[in-house]
Enzyme design. Structure first.
Site, short mmCIF file in Angstrom:
data_model
loop_
_atom_site.label_atom_id
_atom_site.label_comp_id
_atom_site.label_asym_id
_atom_site.label_seq_id
_atom_site.Cartn_x
_atom_site.Cartn_y
_atom_site.Cartn_z
N ARG A 12 -10.27 12.88 -5.54
CA ARG A 12 -10.58 11.48 -6.08
C ARG A 12 -10.93 10.71 -4.99
O ARG A 12 -12.10 10.45 -4.62
CB ARG A 12 -9.34 11.04 -6.91
CG ARG A 12 -9.73 9.88 -7.81
CD ARG A 12 -9.84 8.59 -7.09
NE ARG A 12 -8.81 7.99 -6.42
CZ ARG A 12 -8.70 6.67 -5.82
NH1 ARG A 12 -9.73 6.16 -5.45
NH2 ARG A 12 -7.71 6.56 -5.18
N GLU A 13 -10.06 10.22 -4.17
CA GLU A 13 -10.33 9.44 -3.12
C GLU A 13 -11.21 9.93 -2.32
O GLU A 13 -12.22 9.55 -1.73
CB GLU A 13 -9.20 8.79 -2.32
CG GLU A 13 -9.49 8.11 -1.02
CD GLU A 13 -9.68 6.50 -1.40
OE1 GLU A 13 -9.09 5.90 -2.05
OE2 GLU A 13 -10.82 6.12 -0.91
N HIS A 72 -7.65 9.19 -12.38
CA HIS A 72 -7.82 7.72 -11.71
C HIS A 72 -8.65 7.05 -12.54
O HIS A 72 -9.98 7.59 -12.51
CB HIS A 72 -8.03 8.04 -10.18
CG HIS A 72 -7.89 6.67 -9.67
ND1 HIS A 72 -8.91 5.86 -9.48
CD2 HIS A 72 -6.72 5.96 -9.41
CE1 HIS A 72 -8.58 4.69 -8.60
NE2 HIS A 72 -7.29 4.89 -8.63
N ARG A 133 0.58 5.31 -14.54
CA ARG A 133 0.78 4.50 -13.33
C ARG A 133 -0.11 3.47 -13.54
O ARG A 133 -1.21 3.55 -13.85
CB ARG A 133 0.59 5.41 -12.25
CG ARG A 133 0.85 4.52 -11.00
CD ARG A 133 -0.06 4.55 -9.73
NE ARG A 133 -1.40 4.00 -10.25
CZ ARG A 133 -2.43 4.08 -9.16
NH1 ARG A 133 -2.12 4.48 -8.18
NH2 ARG A 133 -3.70 3.75 -9.55
N THR A 167 -6.50 -1.65 -0.51
CA THR A 167 -7.50 -1.27 -0.62
C THR A 167 -8.82 -1.45 0.52
O THR A 167 -9.59 -0.71 0.88
CB THR A 167 -8.26 -1.75 -1.80
OG1 THR A 167 -7.24 -1.72 -3.02
CG2 THR A 167 -9.61 -1.61 -2.28
N HIS A 291 3.82 17.75 33.21
CA HIS A 291 4.11 18.23 31.84
C HIS A 291 4.04 19.78 31.60
O HIS A 291 5.13 20.52 31.15
CB HIS A 291 3.12 17.80 31.07
CG HIS A 291 3.06 16.28 30.89
ND1 HIS A 291 3.21 15.53 29.57
CD2 HIS A 291 3.25 15.35 31.66
CE1 HIS A 291 3.13 14.38 29.70
NE2 HIS A 291 3.05 14.02 30.94
C1 HCA Z 1 -11.00 1.69 -4.65
C2 HCA Z 1 -9.80 2.27 -5.69
C3 HCA Z 1 -8.47 2.53 -4.91
C4 HCA Z 1 -7.39 2.86 -5.83
C5 HCA Z 1 -5.93 3.24 -5.46
C6 HCA Z 1 -5.04 3.29 -6.28
C7 HCA Z 1 -8.11 1.54 -3.64
O1 HCA Z 1 -11.56 2.78 -4.66
O2 HCA Z 1 -11.09 0.75 -4.37
O3 HCA Z 1 -5.13 3.44 -7.36
O4 HCA Z 1 -3.85 3.85 -5.97
O5 HCA Z 1 -8.04 1.80 -2.53
O6 HCA Z 1 -7.69 0.49 -4.26
O7 HCA Z 1 -8.59 3.85 -4.14
CU CU Z 2 -8.61 3.82 -2.06
#
Ligand code: HCA
Ligand code: CU
Length: 385
Positions: A12-13, A72, A133, A167, A291
């Site tokens: 995802r991220e 997400h 969540r 973020t 070392h």
């Molecule tokens: C973004 C969203 C997010 C969401 C994080 C989360 C962020 O891409 O801006 O839902 O836990 O960094 O806020 O990745």
């Molecule tokens: Cu993020």
């Protein structure tokens, strides 16, 4: 610190990383590797992003992996519905709470409207039997009262976790500790944290959040994500080892880390960074004479992590650096042994001097230093005869 869970967000991220393109096949491979590794959750891109994203999400849900599958989404009914239709175990919803985001991304919504919207979506996802969540976005630039109020409302509405997201990567460890600690006193749900690495604090912030009472950490393999990414899975493992080694080794197959990182690096066409914890090419290489000497006696003198824990053999890693002006005679002694040559300590000191002289003039390779040792040894033998 123990008993925390990992929400692995490479799919995802990580897909928000500039270089990332994941085919269905690679997504399945990454999800399977991560699940085998032992992460608790795998977070996937919003199925509303594209038709392929949605089909891939459905396919991964059907794999029956050990890890729970999350997706997400934005905090809207349409996204929530699509997510639940895909068969995920849970939905991570997020909505901007900072002034910046409310103005520039959410069309000037106030907190009252945001809270109302969040509660509707939460109610809906719960009614579909999925975990939910609720996270604010840009938590560290949001008003504290606003934040605590909306988390409290989400908690009362029955979410399993609330999320704090840095973020923009602005938070310092101390700010993280304060916010998570405060939140810990306000809600009884689990607390998830998500840290971007713009200022290099993502790992420290994640660790500090755990100390303050967070329960779930977001990671991605090699930290890939939006901009320079988030808390890397491997670095988090490294960070946990000194304090929670038994727990980490009992829960995660850390010897698979290198294979996972290599696969993701290849997929997104990057190199594993030279200074990556654990798997960077020189993560266990010792160079200065002092070392090297101590390491040869006992690795724990200068190593907090054991390469063996991660399935990395000392042979594979250039363990002691033999070819620089900083090289000491103890290192050369061990190299002489490795080469199967016999020399007295005085002779080894002499050849070490030659290596240093040469290394003052140029960058030396291991082959060159070995050649120097061998020819020195040959001269000694000829002198004897
Ligand atoms: C973004 C969203 C997010 C969401 C994080 C989360 C962020 O891409 O801006 O839902 O836990 O960094 O806020 O990745
Ligand atoms: Cu993020």
């Amino acid at each position: 610190v123990r008993n925390f869970k990992i929400i692995e967000s490479t799919l995802r991220e990580g897909e928000q990383f500039a270089n990332a393109y994941f085919s269905r096949e690679n997504k399945i491979k990454i999800a399977t590797m991560l699940s085998d590794f032992g992460v608790d959750y795998i977070e996937l891109t919003n199925p509303a992003a594209s038709p392929q994203s949605r089909e891939d999400c459905e396919a991964i849900c059907k794999l029956g992996l050990k890890a729970k599958i999350l997706t997400h989404t934005r905090c809207t009914m349409e996204d929530a519905k699509l997510a639940c239709d895909c068969g995920v175990d849970g939905v991570d919803v997020v909505i901007g709470t900072s002034q910046f985001l409310r103005e520039h991304s959410l069309g000037g919504k106030d907190m009252k409207a945001i809270t109302k919207q969040a509660l509707e979506v939460i109610e809906y996802i719960k009614s579909r039997g999925c975990e939910v969540r609720f996270s604010s976005e840009d938590s560290f630039r949001s008003d504290l009262v606003d934040l605590l109020s909306i988390y409290r409302a989400a908690s009362n509405a029955g979410v399993g976790r609330v999320g704090v997201a840095d973020t923009v990567g602005c938070a310092s460890p101390r700010q993280v500790y304060d916010l998570v600690r405060t939140l810990r006193g306000c809600v009884s749900t689990d607390i998830e944290v998500h840290f971007h690495d713009d200022t290099g604090c993502a790992v420290a912030n994640s660790f500090t959040a755990l100390e303050a009472g967070a329960t779930h950490i977001d990671t991605s393999v090699l930290g890939i994500g939006e901009r320079n990414g988030i808390c890397p899975l491997g670095a988090l493992m490294a960070r946990m080892m000194p304090t929670s080694r038994d727990y980490i080794l009992s829960k995660y197959k850390v010897h698979q880390l290198k294979a996972i990182e290599d696969f993701v690096a290849e997929t997104v066409e990057i190199n594993v960074p030279f200074n990556n914890p654990i798997t960077g090419f020189c993560a266990f290489t010792h160079k200065a004479g002092i070392h090297a000497k101590a390491i040869l006696n006992s690795p724990s003198t200068y190593e907090i992590l054991k390469p063996e824990d991660f399935g990395l053999s000392r042979q594979l890693y250039r363990y002691v650096h033999f070819t620089s002006r900083l090289t000491g005679w103890n290192a050369i002694k061990s190299r002489v042994d490795q080469l199967g040559l016999k020399m007295t300590d005085d002779q080894i000191k002499e050849v070490t001097g030659k290596i240093k002289q040469m290394a003052d003039l140029k960058v030396m390779t291991l082959d060159e230093s070995d050649a120097l040792i061998r020819s020195f040894h040959l001269e000694l033998q000829q002198a004897e005869n």
